[in-house]
Design a protein around this motif. Structure first.
Motif, short mmCIF file in Angstrom:
data_model
loop_
_atom_site.label_atom_id
_atom_site.label_comp_id
_atom_site.label_asym_id
_atom_site.label_seq_id
_atom_site.Cartn_x
_atom_site.Cartn_y
_atom_site.Cartn_z
N LEU A 140 0.44 -1.42 0.06
CA LEU A 140 0.07 0.35 -0.58
C LEU A 140 0.66 0.97 0.13
N PRO A 141 2.05 0.79 0.52
CA PRO A 141 3.13 2.36 0.25
C PRO A 141 3.35 2.35 -0.74
N GLN A 142 2.95 1.79 -2.04
CA GLN A 142 4.24 1.86 -2.91
C GLN A 142 3.35 3.47 -3.81
N ARG A 143 3.22 4.09 -3.43
CA ARG A 143 2.06 4.84 -4.26
C ARG A 143 2.48 5.22 -5.70
N ARG A 144 3.60 5.64 -5.76
CA ARG A 144 4.52 6.02 -6.82
C ARG A 144 3.93 4.75 -8.57
N VAL A 145 4.29 3.64 -7.73
CA VAL A 145 4.23 3.00 -8.76
C VAL A 145 2.08 2.15 -8.97
N LEU A 146 1.19 2.42 -7.82
CA LEU A 146 -0.02 2.24 -7.66
C LEU A 146 -0.22 3.01 -8.18
N ASP A 147 -0.41 4.63 -8.75
CA ASP A 147 -0.60 5.40 -8.88
C ASP A 147 -0.96 5.29 -10.53
N LEU A 148 0.02 4.21 -11.26
CA LEU A 148 -0.41 4.00 -12.49
C LEU A 148 -1.03 2.56 -12.24
N ALA A 149 -1.52 1.98 -11.87
CA ALA A 149 -2.27 1.08 -12.01
C ALA A 149 -3.35 1.08 -12.71
N PRO A 150 -4.01 0.26 -13.94
CA PRO A 150 -5.32 0.42 -13.91
C PRO A 150 -6.32 0.08 -13.28
N ASN A 151 -7.64 0.67 -13.19
CA ASN A 151 -8.22 0.34 -12.40
C ASN A 151 -8.22 0.54 -10.37
N ILE A 152 -6.76 1.32 -9.85
CA ILE A 152 -6.73 1.68 -8.94
C ILE A 152 -6.21 3.22 -8.83
N GLY A 153 -5.05 3.30 -9.54
CA GLY A 153 -4.82 4.84 -9.84
C GLY A 153 -5.58 5.67 -10.39
N ASN A 154 -6.68 5.27 -11.47
CA ASN A 154 -7.69 6.18 -12.08
C ASN A 154 -8.71 6.41 -11.52
N VAL A 155 -8.73 5.69 -10.72
CA VAL A 155 -10.68 5.69 -9.90
C VAL A 155 -10.42 5.73 -8.98
N ALA A 156 -11.26 7.42 -8.96
CA ALA A 156 -11.75 7.56 -7.01
C ALA A 156 -11.18 7.52 -6.04
N GLY A 157 -10.50 7.62 -4.91
CA GLY A 157 -11.00 7.19 -4.05
C GLY A 157 -10.44 5.99 -3.45
N GLU A 158 -10.06 5.42 -4.96
CA GLU A 158 -9.64 4.02 -4.85
C GLU A 158 -7.84 3.54 -4.05
N ASP A 159 -7.94 2.91 -3.04
CA ASP A 159 -6.49 2.39 -3.08
C ASP A 159 -5.80 0.98 -2.81
N GLY A 160 -6.52 0.33 -3.64
CA GLY A 160 -6.81 -0.73 -4.01
C GLY A 160 -6.61 -1.68 -2.88
N ARG A 161 -6.49 -1.47 -1.85
CA ARG A 161 -6.54 -2.65 -0.75
C ARG A 161 -7.21 -4.23 -0.95
N GLU A 162 -8.92 -4.16 -1.39
CA GLU A 162 -9.12 -5.52 -1.79
C GLU A 162 -8.72 -5.52 -3.49
N HIS A 163 -8.40 -5.29 -3.98
CA HIS A 163 -8.05 -5.44 -5.72
C HIS A 163 -6.24 -6.09 -5.23
#
Length: 496
Positions: A462-485
């Motif tokens: 989860l702290p890897q925002r530099r790369v997670l924020d480029l992930a489809p369905n996570i980085g381009n979805v408002a409010g999504e931190d990606g935990r469930e995915h």
């Protein structure tokens, strides 16, 4: 009490308010005449609401890469290069293994052949560097007044030299000052660094072309790094002789890194979807999202890797395959160095980091005295599940990748007949089959992890925002931190 929202979460939430609006620049003009009834209605409502700060999406991308010299035996030119640069004193970085091999011997002979070119050698770089090993290298470099740097080795060596260079210039800064946020402060680099020449001895990281440097934060059991164009070498010397001594296991792991650099950068969110738009060009990140230039390099690297990596796995003396993989590593470096990577790399950081305290897996073929899941292997473990997850975001791009793995053109009926909704499942099988052919462990269980470890692996991702924020369905979805995915992807990667 609920935890405070992160800066990136706030940006994504604000961005959600714009999703119903026309993305074209004309919508900012009173003369723009698109008939968007939903936008008009929203604007009427907003007249009666608290004004919302607009977070604009990116509208530009930049291309940055090191100069590259490719050829058999070009390492012997490095002494002349440094002399031509008017080097006063050179800091040479390598690791204990490469220090005894031909690439380092040739590099030192080249330096010694030049008159009045003093140098010092640091040969204690750790494979898969840690915060501690970086601090030692930085302290050593600060003791000397180096005008130039030379790195001879794999990505660990090149990344360590980049960092030593940075903190030679920023003598009073702490390591965490420039480490990517939110792990570190993520401060911009405004001063000019010393020239660095990189001589890669593995065909994997592409670090000779990029401004990225990665290390293991052992106290937090995951990897992170520093990413800034200022770090990139001024020259990468890509010598086809220098990977002759690599063991087969190292060739495979390094090649896996090339494979997923290519796939992740090609399928990252488009640069036009990244938020926020930087207020100043110096704040534009190195990892920008997929873009037309990076796409060309990434796809070429993908095709080349799928063709030649299996050949090296069967015969590491295959000269053509080794040469092509070196080129692919550099091409992929240019691709991901400007577009970025996403989920496979983001999840690999805790997978390799937690191994030191948890499974203590030591990958066969690595001549080290400590537990290690090689970087390329740690990236590959989640590969099949990741691209099944990202496929719905851009079926056409994932279809192209599927065609590459299947050895056919994208217009082949076996590819065109697959519905968009099933592309991910087919790509999962093709990636898994490719990895099987290379002897890659089949999932997290195969390297010693248990189901109960998945939550820790997610927390480390989860702290890897530099790369997670480029992930489809996570980085381009408002409010999504990606935990469930992330949890579902880790579960799907446990065993396959």
């Amino acid at each position: 009490m609920a935890p405070a929202a992160t800066r990136s979460t706030i940006f994504r939430l604000i961005n959600a308010s714009q999703h119903s609006a026309c993305p074209c620049h004309g919508c900012r003009s009173a003369t723009h005449n698109h008939s968007h009834h939903g936008v008009l209605a929203m604007n009427q409502l907003r007249k009666f609401a608290t004004p919302v700060q607009t977070v604009e999406k990116e509208y530009a991308f930049e291309v940055a890469a090191s100069n590259l010299r490719f050829g058999e035996g070009v390492t012997r030119e490095v002494g002349m290069d440094l002399k031509n640069m008017k080097a006063r004193k050179v800091g040479v970085f390598t690791d204990p293994i490469v220090a005894k091999l031909k690439p380092m011997r040739v590099a030192l002979e080249s330096l010694e052949s030049q008159e009045d070119l003093p140098f010092e050698v640091y040969d204690q770089v750790l494979a898969e560097p840690t915060e501690e090993s970086w601090r030692k290298a930085i302290a050593w470099a600060r003791q000397h007044d180096f005008s130039h740097f030379l790195a001879v080795g794999g990505g660990s060596v090149i990344d360590t030299a980049k960092t030593a260079n940075l903190f030679t210039v920023y003598k009073d800064a702490d390591l965490m000052d420039f480490v990517n946020a939110p792990v570190g402060k993520g401060l911009p680099i405004s001063q000019t660094l010393r020239p660095l020449i990189a001589v890669p001895t593995t065909a994997g990281t592409g670090s000779e072309t990029t401004g990225a440097a990665i290390f293991d934060v052992t106290s937090r059991a995951f990897k992170t790094g520093i990413a800034n164009r200022a770090l990139k070498p001024v020259l990468g010397i890509v010598d086809t002789v220098n990977t002759e001594s690599c063991p087969t296991a190292v060739h495979i792991s390094a090649g896996l890194d090339v494979l997923f650099h290519s796939l992740e950068s090609y399928t990252a969110i488009p640069y036009t979807e990244r938020t926020p738009r930087p207020a100043n060009p110096i704040l534009r990140p190195a990892y920008q999202g997929s873009n037309p230039v990076a796409d060309i390099f990434s796809m070429w690297a993908l095709r080349t890797t799928v063709k030649y990596l299996p050949r090296i796995a069967k015969d590491r003396s295959d000269h053509e395959a080794r040469s092509q993989m070196l080129l692919a590593a550099s091409f992929a470096g240019i691709g991901f160095g400007n577009a970025g990577v996403h989920l496979c790399h983001g999840m690999s950081y805790p997978i390799s980091g937690l191994n030191k305290k948890g499974p203590k897996y030591k990958h066969p073929g690595y001549m080290v005295d400590h537990p290690i899941i090689p970087h390329g292997v740690s990236v590959a473990l989640t590969g099949p599940a990741v691209f099944q997850f990202t496929a719905p975001s851009s079926p056409d791009r994932h279809r192209e990748a599927l065609a590459v793995f299947n050895g056919v053109t994208v217009t082949d009926p076996s590819i065109t007949s697959i519905p968009d909704s099933e592309v991910g499942a087919y790509l999962y099988e093709s990636i898994a089959s490719f990895l099987d052919g290379l002897g890659v462990p089949r999932g997290l269980k195969a390297v010693g992890y248990n189901q109960s470890d998945i939550s820790m692996l997610v927390e480390g991702t989860l702290p890897q925002r530099r790369v997670l924020d480029l992930a489809p369905n996570i980085g381009n979805v408002a409010g999504e931190d990606g935990r469930e995915h992330l949890t579902r992807i880790m579960e799907a990667s446990f065993q396959y």
